[in-house]
Design a protein around this motif. Structure first.
Motif, mmCIF file in Angstrom:
data_model
loop_
_atom_site.group_PDB
_atom_site.id
_atom_site.type_symbol
_atom_site.label_atom_id
_atom_site.label_comp_id
_atom_site.label_asym_id
_atom_site.label_seq_id
_atom_site.Cartn_x
_atom_site.Cartn_y
_atom_site.Cartn_z
ATOM 1 N N ALA A 188 0.815 -1.214 0.000
ATOM 2 C CA ALA A 188 0.000 0.000 0.000
ATOM 3 C C ALA A 188 0.847 1.261 0.000
ATOM 4 N N VAL A 189 2.162 1.115 0.165
ATOM 5 C CA VAL A 189 3.022 2.295 0.276
ATOM 6 C C VAL A 189 2.922 3.165 -0.974
ATOM 7 N N ASP A 323 4.565 -11.392 9.795
ATOM 8 C CA ASP A 323 4.889 -10.856 11.113
ATOM 9 C C ASP A 323 4.531 -9.373 11.128
ATOM 10 N N ASP A 324 4.478 -8.809 12.321
ATOM 11 C CA ASP A 324 3.968 -7.446 12.464
ATOM 12 C C ASP A 324 4.818 -6.429 11.718
ATOM 13 N N GLY A 325 6.132 -6.686 11.655
ATOM 14 C CA GLY A 325 7.017 -5.746 10.968
ATOM 15 C C GLY A 325 6.748 -5.680 9.488
ATOM 16 N N LEU A 326 6.614 -6.853 8.841
ATOM 17 C CA LEU A 326 6.361 -6.852 7.407
ATOM 18 C C LEU A 326 4.942 -6.381 7.102
ATOM 19 N N LEU A 327 4.001 -6.699 7.980
ATOM 20 C CA LEU A 327 2.638 -6.189 7.796
ATOM 21 C C LEU A 327 2.638 -4.666 7.809
ATOM 22 N N SER A 328 3.395 -4.095 8.732
ATOM 23 C CA SER A 328 3.493 -2.630 8.797
ATOM 24 C C SER A 328 4.151 -2.079 7.538
ATOM 25 N N THR A 329 5.176 -2.795 7.023
ATOM 26 C CA THR A 329 5.868 -2.347 5.820
ATOM 27 C C THR A 329 4.925 -2.306 4.630
ATOM 28 N N LEU A 330 4.081 -3.329 4.496
ATOM 29 C CA LEU A 330 3.192 -3.419 3.346
ATOM 30 C C LEU A 330 1.922 -2.590 3.500
ATOM 31 N N SER A 331 1.589 -2.233 4.726
ATOM 32 C CA SER A 331 0.262 -1.681 4.976
ATOM 33 C C SER A 331 0.094 -0.239 4.519
ATOM 34 N N GLY A 332 1.116 0.601 4.716
ATOM 35 C CA GLY A 332 0.982 2.017 4.387
ATOM 36 C C GLY A 332 -0.264 2.613 5.008
#
Length: 341
Positions: A188-189, A323-332
């Protein structure tokens, strides 16, 4: 057989690499990518793919690779490398046309040196107008100058360079125009809507719908898109352009949000926001276009199989396992304090 894929660590590129290495296990498949807009880290994608014989990669620009590559003779070249995304393009304002066109000329030169068949991935943005778009529809530059239209003009110029080179040289090439590709590993970034909605649903946050939510799209599953690229390389007629999209998947953005809430079982609500309050004044929405892919289906024997529901379910399943880190990376994720429309 030696196959080169520029932008192979991108969203569509990663799925194409997966398909190519499965369909051609004896081939050498080589990725060139500068990682400018790759959605997941290289090590995560390579772990997703697993061991693949013959798969190699190089982290560098398209231009640097093309000017230095003389050791391998390429049979097929897929040119996907590009700045992408309705928000991802904004920071490249004023430089996109040069970037897109320069890379395309370098790829044309490389293809000619090696007598390789070239597949250029363009964009549905070249149509520049609302409604059903077939390959014979006019390519339009809107009267208003936006960063998004600069991206479209860059892609249009790349198409022109390839198609006119075919007329005066022995270059063999086809052009593909994708429509709203979505699915697992999208980020989503760059401003892509589905991974943002799903990340918000997973976290129980409101789904931030831009504007009225009535924007019309025809989402195409990335697995179908990868199959379409392969078919275009195999069967595409020299000098032809092919739409790659699933007209049956037409939906509004608000309907997509409703589908995400329903299919994920989330307790989230919809929140209508002004995208300019999120991404700034340069952000613009695309036209409400959807594809006529009749020629692609008939000539390439390519038929998209996967529904909007399948796109949502597969993306949700993928993102749920992160994991939460990669979810945050992809989420935007869009800040909740965004101004309501």
């Amino acid at each position: 057989m030696n196959i080169l894929v520029t932008g192979g660590f991108g969203f569509i590129g990663g799925h194409l690499i997966d398909l190519l290495t499965r369909c051609y296990p004896q081939a050498r498949v080589h990725i060139v990518d500068n990682l400018l807009s790759n959605p997941v880290p290289v090590d995560v994608l390579m772990k997703d793919l697993g061991p693949r014989a013959g798969l190699t990669y190089q982290i560098c620009s398209v231009g640097d690779f093309c000017r230095s590559n003389d050791s391998t003779s390429w049979d097929q070249i897929y040119h996907l490398a590009s700045i992408v995304g309705p928000a991802g393009v904004l920071k490249h304002a004023g430089r996109m046309i040069k970037s897109i066109v320069d890379d395309t000329y370098d790829i044309i030169d490389l293809s000619q040196r090696h007598k390789a068949k070239l597949l250029l991935v363009s964009t549905s943005e070249v149509y520049g107008a609302d409604g059903l778009c077939s390959e014979s529809s006019p390519r339009i530059i809107p009267a208003i100058t936006t960063v998004r239209s600069e991206y479209a003009v860059g892609k249009m110029a790349a198409e022109m360079a390839v198609l006119n080179t075919i007329k005066v040289t022995s270059l063999e090439a086809v052009v593909v125009r994708p429509f709203n590709i979505a699915g697992p590993r999208q980020s989503a970034v760059g401003g892509f809507v589905l991974p943002r909605f799903i990340a918000q649903a997973i976290r129980g946050k409101p789904l931030t719908v831009f504007g009225s939510g009535k924007q019309l799209r025809a989402f195409t599953h990335v697995a179908d898109a990868a199959q379409g690229l392969l078919a275009a390389m195999q069967y595409g007629v020299n000098g032809k352009c092919y739409n790659l999209g699933n007209e049956a998947n037409r939906t509004t953005i608000e309907e997509l949000a409703d589908n995400v809430i329903r299919l994920t079982g989330a307790q989230s609500k919809k929140q209508f926001v002004d995208p300019k309050a999120v991404y700034g004044p340069l952000y613009e929405e695309a036209a409400d276009k959807y594809p006529d892919a009749t020629a692609t289906m008939q000539e390439l024997n390519w038929y998209p199989q996967l529904s909007v529901e399948a796109v949502v379910k597969d993306t949700f399943k993928y993102m749920l396992g992160l994991d939460d880190g990669l979810l945050s990376t992809l989420s935007g994720l869009v800040p909740l304090e965004c101004r309501n429309v």
